[in-house]
Design a protein around this motif. Structure first.
Motif: not given
Ligand code: TXA
Ligand code: MG
Length: 339
Positions: A296-302
């Motif tokens: 989720l951290l990745h997805q939000l960052d993207e």
């Protein structure tokens, strides 16, 4: 063992936790490709941090499931595997796509080892999947070298334990990182003598010690322990919902422990541009939350897209700290540390 092994393997495939012997220490194993199973390892150990786990394989032919193609063609990887496997040496190198972020604690590399223990390899083969396993002890306690040690700490918490001879070596594996463009580093001394590792790697250059901690203020050199380690590109801020200070925030992505808090966080940020929002679990569920945290951290960052702004911020709230929550809270704090 004839009947027990298929049962233990089935438990692994079903996402369970099985303690098993290796020649170094007993491991607490879970399917390395299943993030929820891996999250249960951290819950069972009551680890207050997400340290990267070692992935265990039964045969060299399993290596492409764990390491990226670039690592498979690194001659240092083959040299160490030829010299020390099966045995007490863990190789840290770029990870294959199939290895979840939680196993790697958000790093792009993964630790892999082929243990010198028939029972361990039989379990991995029967399960048909690489097995992630830290030492089978509670956080801060001694690593177990017998089934009795494991039971004294984890009885009732894990699904099964495979009983075999006491661990022959009794200390954990040596951990060597082989990252692209970097010298080989001995991250942890262990069962394979450093001098021997150095001799095998000599044709490729010197074997160095761990890199210096990036954040002198915290001075924790162990991987996964530096204050600002694997922070997303966007800033991360932890908001106190009882006294929300929105400061200079403009574009935000919201991350909350569960849906109810996400609703509160959404209200508190009504005046901002929200590019994405997510709850770590629907209801409060630290195991599910842990298994989704890095993705989720990745997805939000993207979600901020290619045109980044310095003030782009992933906004979250304090994660409740009992049990596995401590590790989640720790990760979010470190993601939010000043860089
Ligand atoms: O002998 C052993 O290594 C035992 C048996 C069960 O195989 N396992 C073990 O695991 O000692 P554990 O979780 O207690 O220690 C794993 C250590 C981490 O703390 C870290 O130092 C290193 O391995 N490690 C694993 N993956 C890494 C990575 N991607 N980058 C850097 N270090 C890593
Ligand atoms: Mg350990």
């Amino acid at each position: 063992m004839a009947r027990v092994l298929p049962q233990a393997a089935a438990l692994i495939r079903a996402g369970g936790l099985v303690a098993f012997p290796t020649e170094t220490v007993y491991g607490l194993g879970a399917n390395a490709t299943d993030p929820s199973a891996v999250a249960r390892i951290f819950a069972a150990k009551r680890r207050p941090t997400f340290d990267p786990l070692i992935v265990h394989i039964a045969d060299r032919s399993d290596l492409p499931r764990v390491l990226a193609a670039s690592a498979l063609s690194d001659p240092r990887v083959s040299a160490l595997a030829d010299a020390f496997w099966p045995g007490p040496l863990t190789i840290v190198a770029p990870a294959a796509a199939e290895i979840p972020e939680l196993v790697r604690a958000g790093l792009t590399s993964v630790g892999v080892r082929l243990p010198d223990h028939e029972t361990a390899r039989a379990l991995i083969r029967a399960a048909g999947t690489p097995i992630a396993a830290p030492s089978a002890n509670l956080f801060g306690q001694l690593s177990p070298t017998s089934a009795a040690h494991v039971l004294s700490q984890l009885n009732g918490i894990i699904d099964a334990i495979l009983v075999a001879d006491s661990s022959r070596i009794g200390v954990e594996s040596s951990v060597v990182s082989l990252l692209p463009g970097e010298p080989a580093r001995l991250l942890r001394p262990g069962g394979a003598p450093a001098e021997q590792i150095g001799r095998v790697l000599a044709p490729f250059g010197p074997l160095e010690g761990p890199a210096k901690a990036v954040t002198p203020a915290t001075a924790l050199p162990a991987p996964g322990r530096t204050a600002s380690h694997y922070a997303p590109r966007a800033r991360v801020r932890i908001l106190d919902l009882n006294a929300p200070d929105l400061g200079d925030l403009a574009r935000v992505a919201l991350l909350a422990p569960e849906n109810a808090t996400l609703a509160r966080l959404s209200s508190a940020t009504a005046g901002l541009t929200v590019v994405a929002r997510a709850a770590l679990s629907e209801e409060h569920d630290p195991v599910r939350a842990a298994s989704r945290l890095f993705e989720l951290l990745h997805q939000l960052d993207e979600a901020f897209g290619v045109e980044r702004e310095p003030r782009d911020t992933i906004l979250t709230t304090p994660y409740p700290e009992p049990g596995l929550g401590a590790a989640i809270a720790d990760r979010l704090r470190r993601a939010s540390a000043e860089r």
